[in-house]
Each structure stands twice: as C-alpha cells, then as structure tokens.
Design a protein around this motif. Structure first.
Motif, mmCIF file in Angstrom:
data_model
loop_
_atom_site.group_PDB
_atom_site.id
_atom_site.type_symbol
_atom_site.label_atom_id
_atom_site.label_comp_id
_atom_site.label_asym_id
_atom_site.label_seq_id
_atom_site.Cartn_x
_atom_site.Cartn_y
_atom_site.Cartn_z
ATOM 1 N N SER A 275 0.851 -1.329 -0.256
ATOM 2 C CA SER A 275 -0.140 -0.152 -0.200
ATOM 3 C C SER A 275 0.507 1.149 -0.350
ATOM 4 O O SER A 275 0.701 2.476 -0.610
ATOM 5 C CB SER A 275 -0.816 0.298 1.490
ATOM 6 O OG SER A 275 -1.971 -0.942 0.897
ATOM 7 N N SER A 276 2.131 1.286 0.820
ATOM 8 C CA SER A 276 2.784 2.482 0.250
ATOM 9 C C SER A 276 4.464 3.030 -0.016
ATOM 10 O O SER A 276 4.776 3.452 -0.726
ATOM 11 C CB SER A 276 3.188 2.749 2.183
ATOM 12 O OG SER A 276 2.123 2.875 3.194
ATOM 13 N N VAL A 277 3.928 1.731 -0.886
ATOM 14 C CA VAL A 277 5.489 0.959 -2.014
ATOM 15 C C VAL A 277 5.113 2.566 -3.299
ATOM 16 O O VAL A 277 4.271 2.212 -3.414
ATOM 17 C CB VAL A 277 5.171 -0.391 -2.588
ATOM 18 C CG1 VAL A 277 6.482 0.109 -2.983
ATOM 19 C CG2 VAL A 277 5.702 -1.026 -1.019
ATOM 20 N N LYS B 22 -1.661 -7.961 -0.240
ATOM 21 C CA LYS B 22 -3.009 -7.060 0.657
ATOM 22 C C LYS B 22 -2.714 -5.752 0.707
ATOM 23 O O LYS B 22 -1.946 -5.296 0.281
ATOM 24 C CB LYS B 22 -3.098 -7.534 2.437
ATOM 25 C CG LYS B 22 -3.500 -6.926 3.067
ATOM 26 C CD LYS B 22 -2.784 -6.903 4.917
ATOM 27 C CE LYS B 22 -3.968 -6.575 6.248
ATOM 28 N NZ LYS B 22 -3.094 -6.365 7.145
ATOM 29 N N GLY B 23 -4.328 -4.952 1.071
ATOM 30 C CA GLY B 23 -4.582 -3.974 0.519
ATOM 31 C C GLY B 23 -4.701 -3.340 -0.355
ATOM 32 O O GLY B 23 -4.959 -3.444 -1.620
ATOM 33 N N ALA C 89 -5.357 -5.485 -5.272
ATOM 34 C CA ALA C 89 -5.057 -4.793 -4.766
ATOM 35 C C ALA C 89 -4.551 -3.619 -6.308
ATOM 36 O O ALA C 89 -4.820 -2.276 -5.443
ATOM 37 C CB ALA C 89 -3.591 -5.002 -4.256
ATOM 38 N N ALA C 90 -4.273 -3.722 -6.983
ATOM 39 C CA ALA C 90 -4.756 -2.874 -7.890
ATOM 40 C C ALA C 90 -6.016 -2.266 -8.890
ATOM 41 O O ALA C 90 -5.501 -0.767 -8.618
ATOM 42 C CB ALA C 90 -4.131 -3.176 -9.867
ATOM 43 N N SER C 91 -6.731 -2.632 -8.511
ATOM 44 C CA SER C 91 -8.239 -2.299 -8.187
ATOM 45 C C SER C 91 -8.598 -0.657 -6.611
ATOM 46 O O SER C 91 -9.464 -0.364 -6.738
ATOM 47 C CB SER C 91 -9.450 -3.318 -8.062
ATOM 48 O OG SER C 91 -9.474 -3.810 -7.305
ATOM 49 N N ASN C 92 -7.584 -1.453 -6.030
ATOM 50 C CA ASN C 92 -7.590 -0.632 -4.590
ATOM 51 C C ASN C 92 -7.073 0.165 -4.512
ATOM 52 O O ASN C 92 -6.457 1.780 -3.417
ATOM 53 C CB ASN C 92 -7.331 -1.512 -2.888
ATOM 54 C CG ASN C 92 -8.545 -2.007 -2.876
ATOM 55 O OD1 ASN C 92 -9.763 -2.208 -3.255
ATOM 56 N ND2 ASN C 92 -8.148 -3.738 -2.702
ATOM 57 N N THR C 93 -6.043 0.734 -5.897
ATOM 58 C CA THR C 93 -5.475 2.051 -5.707
ATOM 59 C C THR C 93 -5.996 3.261 -5.231
ATOM 60 O O THR C 93 -6.845 3.432 -5.850
ATOM 61 C CB THR C 93 -5.160 2.364 -7.232
ATOM 62 O OG1 THR C 93 -4.055 3.183 -7.698
ATOM 63 C CG2 THR C 93 -6.098 2.679 -8.157
ATOM 64 N N THR D 128 -12.619 -2.630 -13.655
ATOM 65 C CA THR D 128 -12.215 -1.251 -12.335
ATOM 66 C C THR D 128 -10.870 -0.472 -12.517
ATOM 67 O O THR D 128 -10.619 -0.247 -12.082
ATOM 68 C CB THR D 128 -11.980 -2.060 -11.366
ATOM 69 O OG1 THR D 128 -13.740 -2.630 -11.375
ATOM 70 C CG2 THR D 128 -12.207 -1.079 -10.158
ATOM 71 N N CYS D 129 -9.439 -2.040 -13.051
ATOM 72 C CA CYS D 129 -8.237 -0.862 -12.450
ATOM 73 C C CYS D 129 -8.085 -0.067 -14.162
ATOM 74 O O CYS D 129 -7.371 0.445 -14.062
ATOM 75 C CB CYS D 129 -7.362 -2.503 -13.196
ATOM 76 S SG CYS D 129 -7.255 -3.511 -11.037
#
Length: 200
Positions: free
Chosen positions: A108-110, A129-130, A155-159, A186-187
């Motif tokens: 998530s922070s990368v 995750k995230g 994870a990519a769709s949660n960007t 979505t991505c």
C-alpha cells in the motif's frame, strides 16, 4: 562466504540491518531474529544463494526492503511479512529463481518496484494485501495461479490514485464468472494499463 550457521542474536534494539547477511553464500538457515525495531532491511539476505528458509520476521516498522532477498537462488517460500510501511521494493526478490510462494505482502505504501520479480520464473503463489498504487512487472513467470492473479488485480483495483501505470503479466487464466474481467475493468478505470493477461 563460508559461514554456514549463526548463533541466536539479540537484535531487539537494532534499527538497520542493511546487508547484514550479504554474500553469506553457504548459509542455509537463519535463527529467529527480533526485528521489531528495524527500519532499514535493504539487501539483508542478498546473495545468500544457499538459504533455504527464513524465520518469521517482524517487519511492521520497515520502510526499505529493496534487494532484501536479491539472488537467494534456493529460497522457495517467503512467509507473510507486514510491509505496510515499506516505500521501496526494488530488486526485493530479483534472482530468486527457485521462489514458489510469497505468502503475504502489503504494498500500500510502495512507490517503486524496479525489477522486483526479475527471474522469478517459478513463482506460482503470491497474495497481496491492501492497495497497489505503482506499476508492477510480474511477467517473468507463467506459473501464477488464478488466485494470485486475482490478488494482484484486487490490490490494483484498490489504488488511491488515477495516474497512468502499467501491470505486466505473462499469464493465461480461465476466468470464473467474469471475475477477473470485472477487476480488469475496474483497474482500467483507475489508470491501469494491463498487458499480457489472457482470459478464457
């Protein structure tokens, strides 16, 4: 590079393990380590070409893990790591030619992933995750299972940004009820360009 084993160490106050075991090419196992205070883990196990396993590590304070497992050519499994604060993962698994499983990563922070999975030709299982907010190349493996691809796309769709970014696969999957296709859509709506993912 002749070191084959190490005793248990009190590392409870260590904050920087940069290159701690670098080039210990005969080392096969690592004893339990208290890494709860470690912030920097760059190249910690790099070129440990005989390393077979690593202990479960506390990585919740780590911000740099670039090159952490670079050229660990015999390592097969990386246990779950709390990488929620990590900002750089460049070359983290590069050269891990035997690596099959990465149990859990939080990206998530990368902000940068240069050559993160280079030569990981046997990787078949990974769970993210995230969120994934930055481009990722995972195209040097053709063995990713369905749930691994789903995990990466989720994870990519949660960007949290809509910047243009790329996700490079080398994977053919039989989609289940359009699940992956929906994630791809979505991505795409969130700035991703996805390459070489074939859905049947």
């Amino acid at each position: 590079n002749l070191l084959q084993s190490i005793p248990e160490l009190d590392t409870s106050k260590v904050t920087d393990t940069y290159g701690m075991f670098h080039n210990c090419s005969s080392l096969q196992t690592i004893p339990p380590l208290d890494t709860s205070s470690v912030n920097i883990m760059q190249y910690m196990f790099s070129d440990c070409s005989s390393l077979l396993t690593i202990p479960l590590l506390t990585t919740s304070y780590a911000t740099r893990t670039d090159g952490m497992f670079y050229n660990c050519t015999n390592l097969r499994i990386v246990p779950r790591l709390d990488t929620s604060s990590v900002t750089r993962m460049d070359y983290m698994f590069s050269g891990c030619t035997s690596l099959q499983t990465i149990e859990l990563l939080d990206m998530s922070s990368v902000g940068t992933t240069v050559s993160m999975f280079e030569e990981c030709s046997n990787l078949s299982y990974i769970r993210l995750k995230g969120k994934l907010n930055v481009g990722l190349m995972i195209n040097q493996t053709t063995l990713l299972d369905y749930d691994s691809v789903k995990s990466i796309l989720t994870a990519a769709s949660n960007t949290t940004n809509t910047d243009m970014k790329t996700l490079n696969f080398n994977s053919t999957q039989t989609d289940k009820n359009g699940e992956l296709a929906g994630l791809v859509a979505t991505c795409t709506s969130k700035g991703w360009r996805i390459y070489d993912l074939t859905l049947n």
